[in-house]
Design a protein around this motif. Structure first.
Motif, PDB file in Angstrom:
ATOM      1  N   ALA A  83       0.866  -1.183   0.000  1.00 47.96           N
ATOM      2  CA  ALA A  83       0.000   0.000   0.000  1.00 47.96           C
ATOM      3  C   ALA A  83       0.899   1.229   0.000  1.00 47.96           C
ATOM      4  O   ALA A  83       2.021   1.197   0.517  1.00 47.96           O
ATOM      5  N   ASP A  84       0.400   2.311  -0.595  1.00 43.11           N
ATOM      6  CA  ASP A  84       1.167   3.560  -0.644  1.00 43.11           C
ATOM      7  C   ASP A  84       0.844   4.447   0.553  1.00 43.11           C
ATOM      8  O   ASP A  84       1.729   5.073   1.128  1.00 43.11           O
ATOM      9  N   VAL A  85      -0.441   4.510   0.891  1.00 37.27           N
ATOM     10  CA  VAL A  85      -0.925   5.373   1.971  1.00 37.27           C
ATOM     11  C   VAL A  85      -1.819   4.544   2.887  1.00 37.27           C
ATOM     12  O   VAL A  85      -2.582   3.696   2.422  1.00 37.27           O
ATOM     13  N   GLY A  86      -1.696   4.781   4.183  1.00 34.50           N
ATOM     14  CA  GLY A  86      -2.544   4.089   5.143  1.00 34.50           C
ATOM     15  C   GLY A  86      -3.406   5.070   5.909  1.00 34.50           C
ATOM     16  O   GLY A  86      -3.008   6.217   6.130  1.00 34.50           O
ATOM     17  N   LEU A  87      -4.598   4.635   6.303  1.00 36.37           N
ATOM     18  CA  LEU A  87      -5.462   5.405   7.193  1.00 36.37           C
ATOM     19  C   LEU A  87      -5.594   4.609   8.486  1.00 36.37           C
ATOM     20  O   LEU A  87      -6.207   3.538   8.507  1.00 36.37           O
ATOM     21  N   VAL A  88      -4.996   5.126   9.559  1.00 34.16           N
ATOM     22  CA  VAL A  88      -4.919   4.390  10.812  1.00 34.16           C
ATOM     23  C   VAL A  88      -4.554   5.374  11.911  1.00 34.16           C
ATOM     24  O   VAL A  88      -4.253   6.545  11.638  1.00 34.16           O
ATOM     25  N   GLY A  89      -4.551   4.930  13.143  1.00 38.16           N
ATOM     26  CA  GLY A  89      -4.176   5.800  14.244  1.00 38.16           C
ATOM     27  C   GLY A  89      -2.706   6.189  14.193  1.00 38.16           C
ATOM     28  O   GLY A  89      -1.839   5.369  13.856  1.00 38.16           O
ATOM     29  N   ALA A  90      -2.411   7.427  14.566  1.00 34.41           N
ATOM     30  CA  ALA A  90      -1.026   7.914  14.541  1.00 34.41           C
ATOM     31  C   ALA A  90      -0.136   7.163  15.514  1.00 34.41           C
ATOM     32  O   ALA A  90       1.083   7.130  15.349  1.00 34.41           O
ATOM     33  N   GLU A  91      -0.731   6.532  16.528  1.00 35.52           N
ATOM     34  CA  GLU A  91       0.078   5.791  17.502  1.00 35.52           C
ATOM     35  C   GLU A  91       0.834   4.644  16.846  1.00 35.52           C
ATOM     36  O   GLU A  91       1.874   4.196  17.356  1.00 35.52           O
ATOM     37  N   THR A  92       0.334   4.150  15.694  1.00 35.10           N
ATOM     38  CA  THR A  92       1.031   3.052  15.022  1.00 35.10           C
ATOM     39  C   THR A  92       2.425   3.463  14.574  1.00 35.10           C
ATOM     40  O   THR A  92       3.346   2.647  14.574  1.00 35.10           O
ATOM     41  N   THR A  93       2.595   4.728  14.201  1.00 33.99           N
ATOM     42  CA  THR A  93       3.923   5.180  13.784  1.00 33.99           C
ATOM     43  C   THR A  93       4.873   5.257  14.974  1.00 33.99           C
ATOM     44  O   THR A  93       6.078   5.076  14.829  1.00 33.99           O
ATOM     45  N   VAL A  94       4.317   5.519  16.151  1.00 34.73           N
ATOM     46  CA  VAL A  94       5.128   5.525  17.365  1.00 34.73           C
ATOM     47  C   VAL A  94       5.564   4.097  17.697  1.00 34.73           C
ATOM     48  O   VAL A  94       6.723   3.856  18.063  1.00 34.73           O
ATOM     49  N   PHE A  95       4.645   3.135  17.549  1.00 31.89           N
ATOM     50  CA  PHE A  95       4.988   1.740  17.795  1.00 31.89           C
ATOM     51  C   PHE A  95       6.093   1.282  16.839  1.00 31.89           C
ATOM     52  O   PHE A  95       7.027   0.583  17.241  1.00 31.89           O
ATOM     53  N   VAL A  96       5.989   1.664  15.572  1.00 32.96           N
ATOM     54  CA  VAL A  96       7.011   1.291  14.589  1.00 32.96           C
ATOM     55  C   VAL A  96       8.347   1.939  14.948  1.00 32.96           C
ATOM     56  O   VAL A  96       9.408   1.318  14.846  1.00 32.96           O
ATOM     57  N   HIS A  97       8.296   3.184  15.386  1.00 30.76           N
ATOM     58  CA  HIS A  97       9.512   3.880  15.821  1.00 30.76           C
ATOM     59  C   HIS A  97      10.146   3.149  17.000  1.00 30.76           C
ATOM     60  O   HIS A  97      11.379   2.999  17.064  1.00 30.76           O
ATOM     61  N   GLN A  98       9.308   2.683  17.936  1.00 35.32           N
ATOM     62  CA  GLN A  98       9.815   1.954  19.099  1.00 35.32           C
ATOM     63  C   GLN A  98      10.487   0.640  18.694  1.00 35.32           C
ATOM     64  O   GLN A  98      11.398   0.168  19.373  1.00 35.32           O
ATOM     65  N   GLN A  99      10.048   0.067  17.573  1.00 40.85           N
ATOM     66  CA  GLN A  99      10.617  -1.195  17.099  1.00 40.85           C
ATOM     67  C   GLN A  99      11.953  -1.001  16.401  1.00 40.85           C
ATOM     68  O   GLN A  99      12.604  -1.967  16.032  1.00 40.85           O
ATOM     69  N   GLY A 100      12.360   0.247  16.207  1.00 38.51           N
ATOM     70  CA  GLY A 100      13.653   0.507  15.578  1.00 38.51           C
ATOM     71  C   GLY A 100      13.626   0.465  14.069  1.00 38.51           C
ATOM     72  O   GLY A 100      14.563  -0.029  13.426  1.00 38.51           O
ATOM     73  N   SER A 101      12.552   0.970  13.478  1.00 39.92           N
ATOM     74  CA  SER A 101      12.449   0.966  12.022  1.00 39.92           C
ATOM     75  C   SER A 101      13.616   1.719  11.378  1.00 39.92           C
ATOM     76  O   SER A 101      13.997   2.804  11.832  1.00 39.92           O
ATOM     77  N   PRO A 102      14.195   1.159  10.306  1.00 38.51           N
ATOM     78  CA  PRO A 102      15.281   1.852   9.601  1.00 38.51           C
ATOM     79  C   PRO A 102      14.794   3.081   8.842  1.00 38.51           C
ATOM     80  O   PRO A 102      15.585   3.883   8.378  1.00 38.51           O
ATOM     81  N   GLU A 103      13.479   3.197   8.711  1.00 34.97           N
ATOM     82  CA  GLU A 103      12.891   4.349   8.018  1.00 34.97           C
ATOM     83  C   GLU A 103      11.590   4.727   8.703  1.00 34.97           C
ATOM     84  O   GLU A 103      10.774   3.852   8.994  1.00 34.97           O
TER      85      GLU A 103
END
Length: 334
Positions: A83-103
């Protein structure tokens, strides 16, 4: 959410993540956007308005909408280039950040600005007070979900210690919660629409309060994309955000009946009078953002909600996970 699964994807898919979105923008007049929404909900009415009223088409975009049925599934689709764009809660990006995403996955446009759930009681209550939930049971959501975090945040704010002063039922799937409450499970039910209005029409439940009222504004549902996709396709992201702003303007000025008429094709099983009731209740609850800008105060309020729920290991940096430039430009478009 299955954040361990997403964590594995992040750690093992670095090469894939680095390669996504690195190409130039398509030269074709119509640009296709693969949009993944977390669930199908009247809560997201402005998005459906943007599609049905042709606002995306006016911007030269062809939106392919799919429903993921889960925040973790939306994020997996984004990270794996499904998918190019997602519609979801902004907290998901915080969770991904906590997981150490390279991007980073970046939030670029806000759709809803408050929690969209209502506390439903079995009887009509004219002057509801949260103390009435003490010693009672509430059909709620799973730990870590934004509805549950907001519910517990609001309860604490109103002098109730969730799970100590009451019981929160969390072992019922989202799709089965309304039926479970209607059949007698729980004293209260934290319900999204149209469940609250359907129960009210059936005489089996009565909305007593909007949780979004006490939770304050926060980036509850947003459009997000990988940082690389945004940087490679800034014109597309701008056009997408322009369409969302136009839809927000339209919804803000429309009557509940007009909103219901436009979004009806997305909810064929929901009676029209229920859709009108839902649109009216959501407009009164001020859940739909009037512009796509995610401001820092809302972002920090989300952090507070997550922190109190014990879900915030590492705060998500606003300057890294939020890009307001597209929303600010869209707000100026007439």
């Amino acid at each position: 959410m299955k954040w361990k699964t997403i964590g594995s994807l992040l750690l093992t898919g670095a090469l894939l993540l680095a390669s996504v979105g690195c190409g130039a923008e398509p030269a074709a007049e119509k640009t296709k956007i693969r949009l993944s929404e977390v669930i199908r909900s009247v809560f997201y009415a402005p998005q459906y308005v943007a599609i049905e009223k042709g606002f995306f088409k006016e911007q030269g975009l062809e939106v392919e909408l799919t429903t993921a049925w889960g925040g973790d599934k939306v994020m997996t689709a984004i990270l794996s280039n499904q998918a190019d764009v997602g519609l979801v809660g902004a907290e998901t990006t915080v969770f991904v950040h906590q997981q150490g995403s390279p991007e980073p996955v970046v939030n670029f446009a806000q759709l809803t600005q408050r929690d969209g759930t209502f506390l439903v009681a079995r009887q009509k209550i004219e002057n509801f007070d949260w103390s009435m939930t003490k010693g009672k049971s509430i059909v709620g959501s799973r730990n870590g979900s934004m509805p549950e975090m907001v519910s517990e945040f609001v309860q604490r704010k109103n002098g109730v210690n969730p799970k100590a002063d009451n019981q929160i039922i969390q072992n019922i799937s989202f799709d089965n919660q309304t039926a479970a409450f209607a059949s007698g499970t729980g004293d209260f039910y934290q319900a999204f629409e149209p469940a609250a209005s359907i129960l009210e029409k059936q005489g089996k439940g009565y909305p007593v309060i909007s949780l979004g009222k006490d939770s304050g504004k926060l980036p509850y549902t947003v459009f997000l994309a990988k940082d690389s996709f945004i940087k490679a396709n800034p014109n597309t992201i701008q056009k997408f955000t322009n369409a969302i702003q136009k839809a927000q303007n339209w919804v803000h000025n429309a009557t509940p009946q007009e909103v219901a008429d436009v979004i009806a094709p997305y909810f064929p099983q929901v009676e029209k009078d229920i859709l009108v009731s839902v649109a009216d209740r959501y407009k009164k609850a001020d859940v739909w953002a009037k512009d796509p800008i995610i401001d820092q105060e809302e972002w920090e309020n989300m952090h507070t909600v997550m922190r109190q729920a014990g879900e915030l290991k590492t705060p998500g940096p606003y300057d890294k996970l939020v890009n307001t430039s597209f929303a600010e430009k869209a707000k100026q478009v007439k």
